[in-house]
Design an enzyme around this catalytic site. Structure first.
Site, PDB file in Angstrom:
ATOM      1  CG  HIS A  75      -7.220  -2.747  -2.798  1.00  0.00           C
ATOM      2  ND1 HIS A  75      -7.728  -2.051  -1.727  1.00  0.00           N
ATOM      3  CD2 HIS A  75      -6.544  -3.809  -2.290  1.00  0.00           C
ATOM      4  CE1 HIS A  75      -7.360  -2.668  -0.606  1.00  0.00           C
ATOM      5  NE2 HIS A  75      -6.641  -3.732  -0.923  1.00  0.00           N
TER       6      HIS A  75
ATOM      7  CD  GLU B 238      -7.833  -7.762  -0.703  1.00  0.00           C
ATOM      8  OE1 GLU B 238      -6.875  -8.145  -0.037  1.00  0.00           O
ATOM      9  OE2 GLU B 238      -7.947  -6.608  -1.128  1.00  0.00           O
TER      10      GLU B 238
ATOM     11  N   GLY C 256      -7.297  -4.912   7.163  1.00  0.00           N
ATOM     12  CA  GLY C 256      -6.633  -4.060   8.149  1.00  0.00           C
ATOM     13  C   GLY C 256      -7.308  -4.034   9.512  1.00  0.00           C
TER      14      GLY C 256
ATOM     15  CE  LYS D  61      -3.644  -2.768   1.946  1.00  0.00           C
ATOM     16  NZ  LYS D  61      -4.899  -2.830   2.647  1.00  0.00           N
TER      17      LYS D  61
HETATM   18  P1  13P Z   1      -4.415  -6.388   5.290  1.00  0.00           P
HETATM   19  O1  13P Z   1      -3.664  -7.694   5.078  1.00  0.00           O
HETATM   20  O2  13P Z   1      -3.575  -5.320   5.903  1.00  0.00           O
HETATM   21  O3  13P Z   1      -5.720  -6.620   5.960  1.00  0.00           O
HETATM   22  O4  13P Z   1      -4.754  -5.838   3.820  1.00  0.00           O
HETATM   23  C1  13P Z   1      -5.397  -6.674   2.937  1.00  0.00           C
HETATM   24  C2  13P Z   1      -5.448  -5.996   1.628  1.00  0.00           C
HETATM   25  O5  13P Z   1      -6.166  -5.033   1.439  1.00  0.00           O
HETATM   26  C3  13P Z   1      -4.603  -6.524   0.568  1.00  0.00           C
HETATM   27  O6  13P Z   1      -4.932  -5.952  -0.640  1.00  0.00           O
END
Ligand code: 13P
Length: 255
Positions: free
Chosen positions: A99, A171, A177, A11
């Site tokens: 995303h 996801e 997160g 990110k």
């Molecule tokens: P996290 O693993 O920090 O929850 O993030 C997942 C994500 O958005 C991957 O694209």
């Protein structure tokens, strides 16, 4: 048999010096033997991509270079955007699109995701198309409708076969997160539903070859059970990919 794909997306974290250090540490921990069993892609911020590419190439590390985003046009007056042509030229293999953070915070629509998927493939790279439901949608029993709607929209207008190289990342937004992970059963159920949707859109062969990842608070402690599911072919890892020790464990357990 689909080889699992573990993707680490940083990110908007790690400058290019930190990126180099992170990849160097990872290289001590995940090498050729592991990479026989699992594909690993790294998705740094754009300013780091060239540094990471040089390191991967020079030291022959065997990781796939990834990007977090791109535009669908090849060139032109699109201030701040990055062309898929430039990414391909750098040796990028996987590009994340759709995303949930880009959808929510930067207005990325299903139509834009659709164009990106096509453009990424057209330039010889593999899209990692992200789909997922909010907590409200899950609680309202709309998970499948939302997720499969995003899959259909992202792949709409394509010739039935071949669908091309494709990864879909399931996801759930409430798991990103937050430290909350979907149960292995829930992840399996949705990943299987996504595969069935690809079969319906593009045929059995396409469904068999598409890799479906799970993403959302994946950690070393949870990855093995998720990957053990028949329709979960890897993980898209955010926070835990910033720590080379933790990410190395995830890669090994995902193999
Ligand atoms: P996290 O693993 O920090 O929850 O993030 C997942 C994500 O958005 C991957 O694209």
């Amino acid at each position: 048999m689909r080889k699992p794909l573990i993707s680490g997306t940083w990110k908007m974290n790690l400058n290019h010096f930190e990126a180099i250090q992170t990849v160097q540490k990872l290289a001590y921990l995940v090498g050729k033997d592991e990479l026989e069993l699992v594909d690993v892609s790294l998705h740094p911020p754009f300013t780091d991509v060239r540094s990471v590419q040089t390191l991967i190439d020079t030291d022959k590390l065997g990781y796939a270079l990834g990007a977090q985003h791109c535009h669908w046009e090849e060139k032109g007056a699109y201030t701040g955007e990055v062309s898929p042509v430039f990414l391909a030229k750098l040796g990028v293999q996987y590009v994340i699109c759709g995303h949930s953070e880009r959808r929510e915070l930067f207005g990325e629509t299903d139509e834009m995701v659709n164009k990106k998927v096509a453009a990424i493939q057209q330039h010889g790279m593999t899209p990692i198309m992200c789909v997922g439901e909010t907590l409200e949608e899950r609680e309202a029993g709309q998970t499948e409708a939302k997720v499969l709607g995003q899959v259909r929209a992202g792949l709409a207008g394509r010739k039935p076969e071949p669908i091309g190289a494709l990864v879909i990342a399931y996801e759930p937004i409430w798991a990103i997160g937050t430290g909350r992970t979907a149960t292995a059963d829930d992840a399996q159920q949705m990943c299987a539903a996504i595969r069935a949707c690809v079969a319906e859109l593009a045929g059995a062969e396409a469904a068999e070859s598409v890799r479906v990842q799970y993403g959302g608070s994946v950690k070393a402690g949870t990855v093995a059970e998720l990957i053990a599911q028949p329709d979960v072919d890897g993980a898209l890892v955010g926070g835990a990919s910033l720590d080379p020790d933790e990410f190395a464990k995830i890669c090994k357990l995902g193999a």
